[in-house]
Design a protein around this motif. Structure first.
Motif, PDB file in Angstrom:
ATOM      1  N   MET A  74       0.857  -1.186   0.000  1.00 49.19           N
ATOM      2  CA  MET A  74       0.000   0.000   0.000  1.00 49.19           C
ATOM      3  C   MET A  74       0.894   1.238   0.000  1.00 49.19           C
ATOM      4  O   MET A  74       1.786   1.375   0.848  1.00 49.19           O
ATOM      5  CB  MET A  74      -0.890  -0.005   1.248  1.00 49.19           C
ATOM      6  CG  MET A  74      -1.771   1.217   1.367  1.00 49.19           C
ATOM      7  SD  MET A  74      -2.703   1.258   2.921  1.00 49.19           S
ATOM      8  CE  MET A  74      -3.724  -0.198   2.728  1.00 49.19           C
ATOM      9  N   SER A  75       0.654   2.131  -0.927  1.00 49.53           N
ATOM     10  CA  SER A  75       1.428   3.362  -1.017  1.00 49.53           C
ATOM     11  C   SER A  75       0.478   4.550  -0.977  1.00 49.53           C
ATOM     12  O   SER A  75      -0.479   4.611  -1.759  1.00 49.53           O
ATOM     13  CB  SER A  75       2.254   3.385  -2.303  1.00 49.53           C
ATOM     14  OG  SER A  75       3.007   4.576  -2.387  1.00 49.53           O
ATOM     15  N   GLY A 127       8.976  -6.405  -0.736  1.00 53.15           N
ATOM     16  CA  GLY A 127       7.822  -5.532  -0.671  1.00 53.15           C
ATOM     17  C   GLY A 127       7.832  -4.625   0.550  1.00 53.15           C
ATOM     18  O   GLY A 127       8.624  -4.789   1.479  1.00 53.15           O
ATOM     19  N   ILE A 128       6.923  -3.648   0.534  1.00 53.68           N
ATOM     20  CA  ILE A 128       6.712  -2.732   1.654  1.00 53.68           C
ATOM     21  C   ILE A 128       5.236  -2.823   2.036  1.00 53.68           C
ATOM     22  O   ILE A 128       4.360  -2.671   1.179  1.00 53.68           O
ATOM     23  CB  ILE A 128       7.074  -1.291   1.286  1.00 53.68           C
ATOM     24  CG1 ILE A 128       8.558  -1.199   0.900  1.00 53.68           C
ATOM     25  CG2 ILE A 128       6.773  -0.349   2.443  1.00 53.68           C
ATOM     26  CD1 ILE A 128       8.963   0.159   0.361  1.00 53.68           C
ATOM     27  N   GLY A 129       4.960  -3.075   3.313  1.00 54.47           N
ATOM     28  CA  GLY A 129       3.575  -3.196   3.747  1.00 54.47           C
ATOM     29  C   GLY A 129       2.802  -1.909   3.546  1.00 54.47           C
ATOM     30  O   GLY A 129       1.797  -1.865   2.827  1.00 54.47           O
ATOM     31  N   GLY A 136       8.033  -3.262   6.914  1.00 50.07           N
ATOM     32  CA  GLY A 136       6.646  -3.232   7.367  1.00 50.07           C
ATOM     33  C   GLY A 136       5.982  -1.897   7.064  1.00 50.07           C
ATOM     34  O   GLY A 136       5.021  -1.824   6.295  1.00 50.07           O
ATOM     35  N   ILE A 137       6.492  -0.805   7.678  1.00 54.20           N
ATOM     36  CA  ILE A 137       5.963   0.545   7.452  1.00 54.20           C
ATOM     37  C   ILE A 137       7.126   1.479   7.139  1.00 54.20           C
ATOM     38  O   ILE A 137       8.118   1.524   7.873  1.00 54.20           O
ATOM     39  CB  ILE A 137       5.189   1.064   8.682  1.00 54.20           C
ATOM     40  CG1 ILE A 137       3.951   0.207   8.945  1.00 54.20           C
ATOM     41  CG2 ILE A 137       4.788   2.524   8.483  1.00 54.20           C
ATOM     42  CD1 ILE A 137       3.205   0.584  10.211  1.00 54.20           C
ATOM     43  N   GLU A 138       6.978   2.223   6.066  1.00 50.67           N
ATOM     44  CA  GLU A 138       7.966   3.231   5.677  1.00 50.67           C
ATOM     45  C   GLU A 138       7.260   4.584   5.660  1.00 50.67           C
ATOM     46  O   GLU A 138       6.203   4.740   5.025  1.00 50.67           O
ATOM     47  CB  GLU A 138       8.502   2.891   4.288  1.00 50.67           C
ATOM     48  CG  GLU A 138       9.569   3.819   3.775  1.00 50.67           C
ATOM     49  CD  GLU A 138       9.987   3.416   2.373  1.00 50.67           C
ATOM     50  OE1 GLU A 138       9.230   3.730   1.417  1.00 50.67           O
ATOM     51  OE2 GLU A 138      11.042   2.763   2.242  1.00 50.67           O
ATOM     52  N   PHE A 139       7.821   5.567   6.401  1.00 51.35           N
ATOM     53  CA  PHE A 139       7.096   6.835   6.544  1.00 51.35           C
ATOM     54  C   PHE A 139       8.039   8.022   6.441  1.00 51.35           C
ATOM     55  O   PHE A 139       9.175   7.991   6.916  1.00 51.35           O
ATOM     56  CB  PHE A 139       6.380   6.899   7.885  1.00 51.35           C
ATOM     57  CG  PHE A 139       5.591   8.176   8.065  1.00 51.35           C
ATOM     58  CD1 PHE A 139       6.135   9.244   8.769  1.00 51.35           C
ATOM     59  CD2 PHE A 139       4.345   8.326   7.488  1.00 51.35           C
ATOM     60  CE1 PHE A 139       5.431  10.425   8.899  1.00 51.35           C
ATOM     61  CE2 PHE A 139       3.637   9.515   7.613  1.00 51.35           C
ATOM     62  CZ  PHE A 139       4.182  10.556   8.320  1.00 51.35           C
ATOM     63  N   SER A 140       7.507   9.102   5.853  1.00 53.26           N
ATOM     64  CA  SER A 140       8.196  10.383   5.813  1.00 53.26           C
ATOM     65  C   SER A 140       7.151  11.483   5.871  1.00 53.26           C
ATOM     66  O   SER A 140       6.194  11.475   5.099  1.00 53.26           O
ATOM     67  CB  SER A 140       9.020  10.503   4.525  1.00 53.26           C
ATOM     68  OG  SER A 140       9.623  11.780   4.444  1.00 53.26           O
TER      69      SER A 140
END
Length: 673
Positions: free
Chosen positions: A1-2, A25-27, A51-55
């Motif tokens: 999910m992006s 993948g990225i969750g 799992g979670i990538e955030f900015s």
């Protein structure tokens, strides 16, 4: 999910890995401002996945469950004013939380991170001028066998920029902390008491305690007070980080109140009349071990009360409480990450008959508001607990606006939790009764109730494991264990992901008994491998699911005996798993499993043996079940549709082993009747 943008909520998703070793993948990948990432389940089973990538800015990542192999469970980069809170993370060899590059004002709080041999929390730079600063790492549980639990070597080394030491973090497995200056230390989640030892007795007591009960200037942090002798009418306030160690110490009509992090009390005896035992108020990492507490209180018979305090350890104590009003062995109110273990709790409730009220007050000690200010008898900023709230007025103390009423609280509990998360209630023995002398007719008399262990309102991720609960009393309503997400008829709060496992519950009462209740707005409760023996005069329930959802009821042994039996009952409760339970019920009317307006449930591999001889009619009194009493192995009524009933073994004296009249879409296959 992006996702990219502002003012976005990403909640309640179940995300499974679809990456490959060549293309991990990225969750969830999110960037922007005012984004909330909450209550997601992410399972990344391929190597090097995230799992979670955030900015972004002004955002929070909370209450997520993340599994990874060796990638990042959570990575935050180029962000400001971000909260990472109450997440559960497991990774085999990866990093639990990575704060990478230019980041400012980051709070990492109340997370559970299990990295088998990796780093739980990493603060890392992108270049010599791009690094994390102003990071608070607070009240986390970190488990790793790797070298570092927290590695902040490449973060801002300005004084006070990175806060970790003394912030209530607990580290298991031997992992170390490396600070921004490269200094490696072994964190200790509890203080080391290596100060001066003071020997306190009756003759020199005033050298160590002031007239108002606080410690004198003769006592410093990390000191040990070794106390012996008999002491009377001493209200003691622990306001320094000390260890109280009893050596034949007996305190009469004395309450210990702990108001500082890290204090410890061992091996003292408290014998009180109209005084509470031990109160912990806004103090973290407190330990109470091997104490004997005996008290009789007309209003608030609380053995140990933990109020707005985290990481307490209450172990190996013997608590005996008797009360005329509220009687709680151990009371957790806004307490998180506590361990209540191996205590013996004896509770004796009131001899007076009473009917249920809209709620009870719980937070005043003889007119003094704990956790708030008592002004003219009115509790401000605290909950009044020394009387009954009726129409907003607290008898024995007032609460005029009614806002501090705690609804649907009974008067007698072994252990009770309210608004408390991530606690472990383990291997305690609870024996509860009351001073009522005669079995009562609940039509004409009272509705007295006793509960072994109960979890209330906005309490999540608690574990109740290996406890023995025995309640034998003449009160009409007896309950072994339970969880309630919100007051009946409201949706104001929830209770999620609570576990009840390997407990043994025995109930013997004259009218109504219930081994376990999962109540309104409770979600994802697990009840497994327990034994419930419920002997009631008129009504006996093993497990009740009442307006709760997504319960797992598995591998339990349930035995009930009464005029009317409901071994497992579900009322407006959907999508539950009820499997591999062994059910035996006997009386005049017996249901093994009964569903009312409950759909989408999986009922499988249960062994059900129920017998009803139809000889006696129950005294209905104040209890009226919407499911009419009768006999069947499994009963489905009132639009209980779309249930899957398979591979059950049923012996029933009823006309039908399974009765699903006036329902639809139920799949019933491979059962043995």
């Amino acid at each position: 999910m992006s996702v990219s943008g502002n003012y976005i909520n990403i909640t309640d998703n179940d995300l499974q890995s679809k990456g490959t070793s060549d293309k991990p993948g990225i969750g969830i990948s999110a960037s922007g401002n005012y984004i909330n990432i909450i209550n997601n389940y992410i399972n990344q089973s391929t190597t090097n996945e995230v799992g979670i990538e955030f900015s972004g800015t002004n955002s929070s990542i909370r209450n997520n469950t993340i599994f990874t192999i060796n990638g990042y469970a959570m990575q935050v980069s180029v962000s400001e004013n971000i909260t990472l809170q109450n997440n559960s993370i497991a990774t085999k060899a990866g990093k639990g939380i990575s704060i990478f590059g230019t980041n400012n004002l980051i709070l990492i709080e109340n997370n559970y991170i299990n990295s088998t041999n990796g780093v739980c929390i990493m603060l890392d730079k992108a270049s010599n001028s791009k690094f994390p600063k102003n990071v608070i790492i607070k009240n986390n549980k970190l488990n790793t066998t790797g070298e570092f639990a927290v590695d902040a070597k490449n973060a801002d080394d300005s004084p006070g920029s990175i806060l970790f030491d003394g912030q209530g973090n607990i580290i298991y497995g031997g992992g170390k902390y490396r600070d921004p200056n490269g200094v490696v230390s072994i964190p200790n989640s509890t203080p080391i008491f290596d100060g001066e030892s003071h020997y306190v007795n009756e003759s020199n007591y005033d050298d160590y305690f002031t007239s108002d009960g606080t410690l004198t200037s003769n006592v410093s942090d990390r000191d040990i007070l070794i106390i012996s002798g008999n002491f009377y009418n001493k209200n003691i306030i622990i306001n320094r980080v000390v260890k109280i160690e009893g050596n034949g110490a007996y305190f009469y009509n004395t309450t210990f109140k702990i108001i500082i992090d890290g204090a410890r009390i061992d091996s003292i005896n408290i014998i009180n009349s109209n005084n509470m035992g031990i109160i912990i108020v806004e103090a973290n990492n407190v330990e109470i071990n091997y104490c004997n507490i005996t008290l009789n209180h007309t209003k608030t018979a609380y053995g140990i009360w933990i109020s707005k305090s985290d990481n307490a350890k209450i172990k190996y104590n013997r608590i005996t409480v008797k009360g005329d009003f509220l009687t709680f062995g151990i009371f957790l109110d806004g307490a998180n990450n506590c361990t209540i273990q191996d205590n013996i709790i004896n509770v004796t409730g009131t001899k007076d008959l009473y009917n249920h009220h809209v709620g009870n007050c719980t937070e005043c000690d003889n007119g003094t508001c704990v956790g708030g200010t008592c002004t003219g008898g009115t509790c401000v900023g605290g909950t009044c607990v020394d009387g009954t709230c009726t129409g907003g007025t607290c008898v024995g103390g007032t609460d005029d606006d009614g806002t501090h009423i705690i609804p649907e609280i009974y008067r007698t509990y072994g252990i009770i939790l309210i608004g408390s998360d991530n606690n472990k209630i383990i291997n305690n023995r609870i024996y509860a009764t009351s001073a009522l002398e005669n079995a009562i007719d609940p039509i004409n008399d009272g509705q007295n109730s006793i509960v072994g262990i109960d979890i209330y309102y906005d309490s999540h991720n608690n574990e109740v494991i290996g406890n023995i609960i025995e309640i034998i009393a003449k009160d009409p309503f007896l309950y072994g264990m339970g969880v309630l997400g919100s007051p009946t008829g409201t949706n104001s709060t929830t209770a999620k992901n609570n576990i009840f496992k390997n407990n043994r519950v025995t109930l013997v009462g004259p009218y109504f008994v219930s081994g376990f209740i999962s109540g309104q707005n409770s979600y994802d409760t697990i009840v497994s491998d327990n034994t419930f023996e419920c002997w009631g005069g008129n009504y006996s329930y093993g497990i009740t699911l009442e307006k709760s959802q997504l319960n797992t009821i598995a591998n339990n042994t349930i035995r009930t005996s009464a005029i009317v039996n409901y071994a497992i009952e579900a009322f407006e409760s959907n999508y539950n798993i009820i499997s591999n339970n062994n059910i035996e019920s006997q009386g005049s009317y017996s249901y093994g499993i009964a569903l009312y307006s409950s759909s989408g449930n999986s009922i499988s591999y249960n062994t059900i043996n129920v017998n009803g001889n139809r000889l006696t009619t129950p005294l209905e009194g104040t209890h009226h079940d919407v499911i009419p009493y009768g006999n069947a192995g499994i009963l489905l009524i009132a639009n209980s549709n779309g249930n899957n009933i398979t591979n059950n073994s049923i012996i029933s004296s009823g006309e039908y082993a399974i009765n699903c009249t006036n329902t639809s879409g139920n799949k019933i296959v491979y059962n043995f009747f």
